[in-house]
Structure formats: structure tokens, C-alpha cells
Design a protein around this motif. Structure first.
Motif, PDB file in Angstrom:
ATOM      1  N   PHE A   1       5.787   3.377  -3.692  1.00  0.00           N
ATOM      2  CA  PHE A   1       5.260   2.120  -3.172  1.00  0.00           C
ATOM      3  C   PHE A   1       4.371   2.330  -1.946  1.00  0.00           C
ATOM      4  CE2 PHE A   1       8.742   0.319  -5.708  1.00  0.00           C
ATOM      5  CZ  PHE A   1       8.054  -0.680  -6.370  1.00  0.00           C
ATOM      6  N   THR A   2       4.831   3.092  -0.969  1.00  0.00           N
ATOM      7  CA  THR A   2       4.034   3.233   0.256  1.00  0.00           C
ATOM      8  C   THR A   2       2.720   3.950  -0.011  1.00  0.00           C
ATOM      9  OG1 THR A   2       5.268   5.213   0.921  1.00  0.00           O
ATOM     10  CG2 THR A   2       6.013   3.121   1.813  1.00  0.00           C
ATOM     11  N   ALA A   3       2.740   4.988  -0.845  1.00  0.00           N
ATOM     12  CA  ALA A   3       1.484   5.688  -1.149  1.00  0.00           C
ATOM     13  C   ALA A   3       0.510   4.755  -1.868  1.00  0.00           C
ATOM     14  CB  ALA A   3       1.757   6.928  -1.994  1.00  0.00           C
ATOM     15  N   SER A   4       1.027   3.949  -2.783  1.00  0.00           N
ATOM     16  CA  SER A   4       0.163   3.005  -3.496  1.00  0.00           C
ATOM     17  C   SER A   4      -0.416   1.959  -2.558  1.00  0.00           C
ATOM     18  CB  SER A   4       0.959   2.300  -4.607  1.00  0.00           C
ATOM     19  OG  SER A   4       1.410   3.219  -5.562  1.00  0.00           O
ATOM     20  N   TRP A   5       0.415   1.422  -1.678  1.00  0.00           N
ATOM     21  CA  TRP A   5      -0.052   0.381  -0.753  1.00  0.00           C
ATOM     22  C   TRP A   5      -1.052   0.924   0.254  1.00  0.00           C
ATOM     23  CZ3 TRP A   5       5.613  -1.360   0.310  1.00  0.00           C
ATOM     24  CH2 TRP A   5       6.081  -2.115  -0.765  1.00  0.00           C
ATOM     25  N   VAL A   6      -0.823   2.131   0.733  1.00  0.00           N
ATOM     26  CA  VAL A   6      -1.730   2.709   1.735  1.00  0.00           C
ATOM     27  C   VAL A   6      -3.040   3.147   1.092  1.00  0.00           C
ATOM     28  CG1 VAL A   6      -2.032   4.695   3.276  1.00  0.00           C
ATOM     29  CG2 VAL A   6       0.099   3.395   3.332  1.00  0.00           C
ATOM     30  N   ARG A   7      -2.952   3.757  -0.079  1.00  0.00           N
ATOM     31  CA  ARG A   7      -4.130   4.300  -0.744  1.00  0.00           C
ATOM     32  C   ARG A   7      -5.086   3.208  -1.207  1.00  0.00           C
ATOM     33  NH1 ARG A   7      -3.204   5.605  -5.745  1.00  0.00           N
ATOM     34  NH2 ARG A   7      -5.163   5.631  -6.813  1.00  0.00           N
ATOM     35  N   GLY A   8      -4.595   2.180  -1.879  1.00  0.00           N
ATOM     36  CA  GLY A   8      -5.509   1.171  -2.389  1.00  0.00           C
ATOM     37  C   GLY A   8      -4.968  -0.243  -2.339  1.00  0.00           C
ATOM     38  N   GLY A   9      -3.765  -0.396  -1.783  1.00  0.00           N
ATOM     39  CA  GLY A   9      -3.176  -1.721  -1.667  1.00  0.00           C
ATOM     40  C   GLY A   9      -2.499  -2.218  -2.925  1.00  0.00           C
ATOM     41  N   GLN A  10      -2.438  -1.355  -3.964  1.00  0.00           N
ATOM     42  CA  GLN A  10      -1.885  -1.807  -5.241  1.00  0.00           C
ATOM     43  C   GLN A  10      -1.047  -0.722  -5.909  1.00  0.00           C
ATOM     44  OE1 GLN A  10      -5.835  -2.743  -6.929  1.00  0.00           O
ATOM     45  NE2 GLN A  10      -4.914  -4.707  -7.479  1.00  0.00           N
ATOM     46  N   THR A  11       0.076  -1.138  -6.458  1.00  0.00           N
ATOM     47  CA  THR A  11       0.834  -0.289  -7.358  1.00  0.00           C
ATOM     48  C   THR A  11       0.263  -0.489  -8.757  1.00  0.00           C
ATOM     49  OG1 THR A  11       2.439  -2.034  -7.805  1.00  0.00           O
ATOM     50  CG2 THR A  11       2.952  -0.530  -5.972  1.00  0.00           C
ATOM     51  N   ILE A  12       0.790   0.221  -9.728  1.00  0.00           N
ATOM     52  CA  ILE A  12       0.326   0.048 -11.107  1.00  0.00           C
ATOM     53  C   ILE A  12       0.571  -1.389 -11.580  1.00  0.00           C
ATOM     54  CG2 ILE A  12       0.772   0.760 -13.493  1.00  0.00           C
ATOM     55  CD1 ILE A  12       1.268   3.603 -12.337  1.00  0.00           C
TER      56      ILE A  12
ATOM     57  N   LEU B   1      -3.195  -1.224   4.823  1.00  0.00           N
ATOM     58  CA  LEU B   1      -1.903  -1.136   5.494  1.00  0.00           C
ATOM     59  C   LEU B   1      -1.679   0.306   5.949  1.00  0.00           C
ATOM     60  CD1 LEU B   1       0.167  -3.398   5.904  1.00  0.00           C
ATOM     61  CD2 LEU B   1       1.353  -2.593   3.881  1.00  0.00           C
ATOM     62  N   PRO B   2      -1.356   0.551   7.223  1.00  0.00           N
ATOM     63  CA  PRO B   2      -1.063   1.921   7.667  1.00  0.00           C
ATOM     64  C   PRO B   2       0.311   2.377   7.157  1.00  0.00           C
ATOM     65  CG  PRO B   2      -0.909   0.388   9.510  1.00  0.00           C
ATOM     66  CD  PRO B   2      -1.374  -0.405   8.332  1.00  0.00           C
ATOM     67  N   TRP B   3       0.525   3.680   7.167  1.00  0.00           N
ATOM     68  CA  TRP B   3       1.756   4.265   6.627  1.00  0.00           C
ATOM     69  C   TRP B   3       3.018   3.659   7.215  1.00  0.00           C
ATOM     70  CZ3 TRP B   3       2.694   7.035   2.462  1.00  0.00           C
ATOM     71  CH2 TRP B   3       1.651   7.739   1.882  1.00  0.00           C
ATOM     72  N   HIS B   4       3.078   3.578   8.540  1.00  0.00           N
ATOM     73  CA  HIS B   4       4.320   3.117   9.164  1.00  0.00           C
ATOM     74  C   HIS B   4       4.637   1.670   8.781  1.00  0.00           C
ATOM     75  CE1 HIS B   4       1.329   1.767  12.123  1.00  0.00           C
ATOM     76  NE2 HIS B   4       2.235   0.918  12.566  1.00  0.00           N
ATOM     77  N   ARG B   5       3.613   0.847   8.622  1.00  0.00           N
ATOM     78  CA  ARG B   5       3.861  -0.545   8.224  1.00  0.00           C
ATOM     79  C   ARG B   5       4.175  -0.657   6.732  1.00  0.00           C
ATOM     80  NH1 ARG B   5      -0.828  -3.342  11.333  1.00  0.00           N
ATOM     81  NH2 ARG B   5      -0.806  -4.758   9.575  1.00  0.00           N
ATOM     82  N   ALA B   6       3.599   0.226   5.926  1.00  0.00           N
ATOM     83  CA  ALA B   6       3.932   0.241   4.496  1.00  0.00           C
ATOM     84  C   ALA B   6       5.386   0.673   4.304  1.00  0.00           C
ATOM     85  CB  ALA B   6       2.990   1.183   3.743  1.00  0.00           C
ATOM     86  N   LEU B   7       5.832   1.638   5.077  1.00  0.00           N
ATOM     87  CA  LEU B   7       7.222   2.091   4.989  1.00  0.00           C
ATOM     88  C   LEU B   7       8.176   1.003   5.474  1.00  0.00           C
ATOM     89  CD1 LEU B   7       8.864   4.488   4.087  1.00  0.00           C
ATOM     90  CD2 LEU B   7       8.653   5.436   6.365  1.00  0.00           C
ATOM     91  N   LEU B   8       7.816   0.307   6.537  1.00  0.00           N
ATOM     92  CA  LEU B   8       8.618  -0.822   7.016  1.00  0.00           C
ATOM     93  C   LEU B   8       8.660  -1.920   5.953  1.00  0.00           C
ATOM     94  CD1 LEU B   8      10.156  -2.355   9.262  1.00  0.00           C
ATOM     95  CD2 LEU B   8       7.921  -3.187  10.056  1.00  0.00           C
ATOM     96  N   ARG B   9       7.543  -2.174   5.315  1.00  0.00           N
ATOM     97  CA  ARG B   9       7.471  -3.184   4.256  1.00  0.00           C
ATOM     98  C   ARG B   9       8.414  -2.828   3.111  1.00  0.00           C
ATOM     99  NH1 ARG B   9       4.677  -5.125  -0.273  1.00  0.00           N
ATOM    100  NH2 ARG B   9       3.931  -7.252   0.050  1.00  0.00           N
ATOM    101  N   PHE B  10       8.429  -1.558   2.735  1.00  0.00           N
ATOM    102  CA  PHE B  10       9.334  -1.115   1.670  1.00  0.00           C
ATOM    103  C   PHE B  10      10.794  -1.303   2.077  1.00  0.00           C
ATOM    104  CE2 PHE B  10      12.097   2.111  -0.138  1.00  0.00           C
ATOM    105  CZ  PHE B  10      11.955   1.844  -1.490  1.00  0.00           C
ATOM    106  N   ALA B  11      11.132  -0.904   3.297  1.00  0.00           N
ATOM    107  CA  ALA B  11      12.524  -0.999   3.758  1.00  0.00           C
ATOM    108  C   ALA B  11      13.008  -2.452   3.781  1.00  0.00           C
ATOM    109  CB  ALA B  11      12.666  -0.358   5.140  1.00  0.00           C
ATOM    110  N   ILE B  12      12.185  -3.356   4.271  1.00  0.00           N
ATOM    111  CA  ILE B  12      12.584  -4.766   4.333  1.00  0.00           C
ATOM    112  C   ILE B  12      12.632  -5.370   2.932  1.00  0.00           C
ATOM    113  CG2 ILE B  12      12.027  -7.042   5.289  1.00  0.00           C
ATOM    114  CD1 ILE B  12      12.984  -5.006   7.375  1.00  0.00           C
ATOM    115  N   ALA B  13      11.725  -4.956   2.048  1.00  0.00           N
ATOM    116  CA  ALA B  13      11.756  -5.443   0.661  1.00  0.00           C
ATOM    117  C   ALA B  13      13.033  -4.979  -0.034  1.00  0.00           C
ATOM    118  CB  ALA B  13      10.528  -4.948  -0.100  1.00  0.00           C
ATOM    119  N   LEU B  14      13.451  -3.746   0.234  1.00  0.00           N
ATOM    120  CA  LEU B  14      14.693  -3.230  -0.350  1.00  0.00           C
ATOM    121  C   LEU B  14      15.894  -4.013   0.174  1.00  0.00           C
ATOM    122  CD1 LEU B  14      15.568  -0.956  -2.270  1.00  0.00           C
ATOM    123  CD2 LEU B  14      15.878   0.485  -0.258  1.00  0.00           C
TER     124      LEU B  14
END
Length: 147
Positions: free
Chosen positions: A69-80, A97-110
Motif C-alpha cells: 500500500f505505501t509503495a503504491s500510494w507514494v509512487r503514483g497515488g494508486q494501488t491496483i 503523499l510522502p513515505w512517512h504519511r503513507a505509512l501512518l495512513r496504512f497504520a490508521i486504516a488497519l
């Protein structure tokens, strides 16, 4: 007249993208489980695995999910799944989205999923249609136009 590209996607569209994302995730999870089984030499009792093995496997599964998820969000803003449903995540200012915010986004979504999806349902209440993970990461979901 073309649709507004910053329109918030419906919750159903977000969930559809999440379901679509289960397909690549299942493949990644199977690969991780196979690597764990290979590393153990196949000597793990599937009915009663050791606690340390289970903990390590679960951490690896969460780690590979976070990476997807974080690589997809940071790289192009989209997962498959987000590509298929034409939605994208971006910072509230429209930047990537920068890495640290993408990782925070994943953690809160989980965490939100663990709380029966309450954080996702929040987008029905929020004026800007943002879920808990969007609020925490200062991000937003946008509906992309066709074509």
C-alpha cells in the motif's frame, strides 16, 4: 462537461477497490507463507504452530501489506484496485503523499478495520469525505474522470 477530478469517491467505490486489492495481496501473502514454510524446512505443525513462528509470520504479512500500500500510494497515488476504480490518494495540497504519511495512513486504516470499519464510515460524516486515515495523514481520496 467533464466530471470534477477532485470529487470524493463514494464509500462503495473505496470498498470495491479494497476488495480488488485483495487479489495481489493474497498472492503476496501466499509467497510470504511459502517462504516461512521453506525457512522452517516444512517442520511446522499447521494445527499447532509455535507462538514465535505465528508472531513472526503475522508481522511479515502486515509488513508486506504495508509495503504494497505505501509503495503504491507514494509512487503514483494508486494501488491496483484504485486504478481499476479510478480513485487516487494524494496529500490535501494535491501533491504526492510522502513515505512517512503513507505509512501512518496504512497504520490508521488497519486500526480502523480492526474497529469494525468505523474509521472508514467516518467519511460519511466528514464534510470533505475523509476517513480517519485520511485525516491522520493529511490526505484525501479523489475520483478521477473517465478516459
Amino acid at each position: 462537461m467533464s466530471p470534477d477530478p477532485v470529487r470524493n469517491p463514494l464509500l462503495a467505490r473505496r470498498f470495491a477497490a479494497m476488495l480488488y486489492d485483495l487479489l495481489p495481496l493474497l498472492g503476496l501473502w501466499m509467497l510470504v507463507a511459502a517462504l516461512f514454510l521453506l525457512a522452517s524446512g516444512g517442520h511446522v505443525d499447521a494445527a499447532h504452530p509455535p507462538v514465535a513462528y505465528l508472531l513472526a509470520l503475522r508481522c511479515a504479512l502486515i509488513g508486506v501489506s504495508a509495503a504494497y500500500f505505501t509503495a503504491s500510494w507514494v509512487r503514483g497515488g494508486q494501488t491496483i484496485g484504485m486504478r481499476a476504480w479510478r480513485i487516487r490518494v494524494e496529500a490535501v495540497d494535491g501533491s504526492r503523499l510522502p513515505w512517512h504519511r503513507a505509512l501512518l495512513r496504512f497504520a490508521i486504516a488497519l486500526l480502523s478495520l480492526g474497529l469494525f470499519g468505523l474509521g472508514y464510515l467516518w467519511c460519511l460524516i466528514d464534510r470533505e469525505g475523509r476517513a480517519w486515515h485520511d485525516l491522520a495523514a493529511h490526505s484525501r481520496m479523489i475520483q478521477l474522470p473517465r478516459g
